[in-house]
Motif scaffolding. Structure first.
Motif, short mmCIF file in Angstrom:
data_model
loop_
_atom_site.label_atom_id
_atom_site.label_comp_id
_atom_site.label_asym_id
_atom_site.label_seq_id
_atom_site.Cartn_x
_atom_site.Cartn_y
_atom_site.Cartn_z
N MET A 22 -15.08 63.85 32.40
CA MET A 22 -14.93 64.35 33.76
C MET A 22 -15.57 63.37 34.75
N ASP A 23 -15.12 63.42 35.98
CA ASP A 23 -15.67 62.53 37.01
C ASP A 23 -17.17 62.71 37.15
N SER A 24 -17.64 63.95 37.02
CA SER A 24 -19.06 64.24 37.18
C SER A 24 -19.90 63.68 36.03
N GLU A 25 -19.25 63.33 34.91
CA GLU A 25 -19.96 62.80 33.75
C GLU A 25 -20.00 61.27 33.73
N ARG A 26 -19.23 60.63 34.58
CA ARG A 26 -19.16 59.18 34.57
C ARG A 26 -20.48 58.57 35.05
N LEU A 27 -20.77 57.38 34.55
CA LEU A 27 -22.01 56.69 34.89
C LEU A 27 -21.77 55.83 36.14
N SER A 28 -21.93 56.43 37.30
CA SER A 28 -21.56 55.78 38.56
C SER A 28 -22.39 54.53 38.84
N VAL A 29 -23.69 54.58 38.52
CA VAL A 29 -24.54 53.42 38.79
C VAL A 29 -24.14 52.24 37.91
N ALA A 30 -23.95 52.50 36.61
CA ALA A 30 -23.55 51.43 35.69
C ALA A 30 -22.17 50.89 36.04
N GLU A 31 -21.25 51.77 36.43
CA GLU A 31 -19.92 51.33 36.85
C GLU A 31 -20.01 50.41 38.06
N SER A 32 -20.85 50.78 39.01
CA SER A 32 -21.01 49.97 40.21
C SER A 32 -21.55 48.58 39.88
N LYS A 33 -22.50 48.52 38.97
CA LYS A 33 -23.07 47.22 38.57
C LYS A 33 -22.03 46.35 37.88
N LEU A 34 -21.17 46.97 37.07
CA LEU A 34 -20.11 46.20 36.41
C LEU A 34 -19.12 45.67 37.45
N ASP A 39 -27.12 60.18 28.22
CA ASP A 39 -27.23 61.58 27.79
C ASP A 39 -25.87 62.13 27.39
N LEU A 40 -24.83 61.62 28.03
CA LEU A 40 -23.46 62.05 27.70
C LEU A 40 -23.14 61.74 26.25
N TYR A 41 -23.39 60.50 25.83
CA TYR A 41 -23.12 60.12 24.45
C TYR A 41 -24.05 60.87 23.49
N ARG A 42 -25.32 60.91 23.83
CA ARG A 42 -26.30 61.54 22.94
C ARG A 42 -25.98 63.01 22.72
N SER A 43 -25.60 63.73 23.76
CA SER A 43 -25.33 65.16 23.62
C SER A 43 -24.08 65.43 22.79
N ARG A 44 -23.14 64.49 22.80
CA ARG A 44 -21.88 64.70 22.07
C ARG A 44 -21.95 64.24 20.62
N PHE A 45 -22.66 63.13 20.38
CA PHE A 45 -22.55 62.49 19.07
C PHE A 45 -23.89 62.27 18.37
N PHE A 46 -24.96 62.85 18.87
CA PHE A 46 -26.24 62.71 18.18
C PHE A 46 -26.98 64.04 18.07
N ASP A 47 -27.27 64.65 19.20
CA ASP A 47 -28.06 65.88 19.18
C ASP A 47 -27.34 67.01 18.44
#
Length: 289
Positions: A49-61, A79-87
């Motif tokens: 979702m748009d709200s889950e995107r990493l806006s700061v990292a996207e801007s730096k890229l 946290d997005l990756y960790r919550s889905r595929f680790f925790d």
């Protein structure tokens, strides 16, 4: 080299798609394509979702302040990756998905699993993510500006064939999602097969194999089938395809269904005859104890 027709193995799209690379002089549209490709690869084809995107990292890229490799790192450590595929995953499931998402292959054996389990025990989740992205293998395969892509479905110099067969347990076609809709769910797809370095059958997804594909049956299933071992202690697993119903005057008449039967040795001949009388085709007979 791909083993067998890519379309039948469910990897046709990956075989026909060129790696996505961020080149000098790129347009804003090309950067956006790279960003979408990173999310798709690292998050296992799951919707973001748009709200889950990493806006700061996207801007730096977009501004050229970080490379694609660093953007991959930011998504992997998020946290997005960790919550889905680790925790929410058992450790071995998390590790096998990390290999798939960051190195494009399945774990190569027990040593791979042990190494990353040790990093998680002694360091941290973030350090483990870094260990994939900072590895020589990542540098050789993707460098700084190529988005990671699936490589494990091809035979590779220096890699064991067992890892090639395992990749097909993790990669079930271009429409599957590691977050929702995958066959293993939150459970490891490989587990003991990686630890014991046991090769697995390369089974196409249903769409690539004329409507059928076999899935492994747990050994404990014999009790659900009401099957006990014979005096010789052997129970056999019979895989059957093209098993069609002889009943007519129904809304549907199933065909190309696959079934698994667990049969004691002393009933094997009788079961063999029954299957053929009903139009089934035996794909394999293997002992399970």
């Amino acid at each position: 080299m791909v083993f067998g027709p890519a379309s039948q193995l469910g990897v046709g799209l990956f075989e026909d798609t060129e790696p996505v690379e961020l080149l000098p002089g790129r347009s804003s549209e090309e950067v956006e394509t790279v960003i979408r490709a990173v999310y798709r690869q690292v998050l296992g084809n799951a919707y973001v979702m748009d709200s889950e995107r990493l806006s700061v990292a996207e801007s730096k890229l977009k501004e050229g302040e970080i490379t694609v490799r660093e953007f991959v790192r930011q998504v992997g450590r998020s946290d997005l990756y960790r919550s889905r595929f680790f925790d929410t995953c058992p450790r071995y499931r998390a590790v096998e998905l990390n290999f798939k998402h960051f190195l494009g292959r399945a774990p190569d054996g027990y040593d791979d699993m042990k190494l990353h389990s040790k990093i998680l025990d002694e360091k941290s989740f973030e350090a483990d993510i870094d260990s994939y992205i900072d590895s020589d293998e990542y540098s050789s395969a993707y460098g700084e500006n190529i988005v990671p892509y699936y490589r494990g479905y091809k035979t590779q110099t220096g890699k064991k064939m067992v890892g090639f067969t395992h990749m097909f347990q993790l990669l079930r076609g271009a429409s599957s999602s590691d977050f929702k809709g995958s066959l293993p769910g939150k459970s490891p797809a490989l587990n003991k097969y990686v630890i014991q370095e046991t090769p697995l059958a390369v089974v196409p997804p249903s769409g690539g194999s004329d409507g059928w594909s076999f899935q492994d049956t747990a050994l404990g299933a014999r009790s659900r089938h009401g099957v006990g071992a014979s005096s010789g202690g052997k129970v056999y697993r019979i895989e059957v395809t093209n098993y069609s119903s002889k009943v007519v005057n129904r809304v549907s008449k199933f065909r190309r269904s696959n079934k698994v039967f667990l049969v004691p040795f002393d009933q094997l001949s009788k079961e063999y005859q029954r299957i053929h009388q009903q139009g089934g085709v035996i794909a394999s007979i293997t002992p399970i104890n």
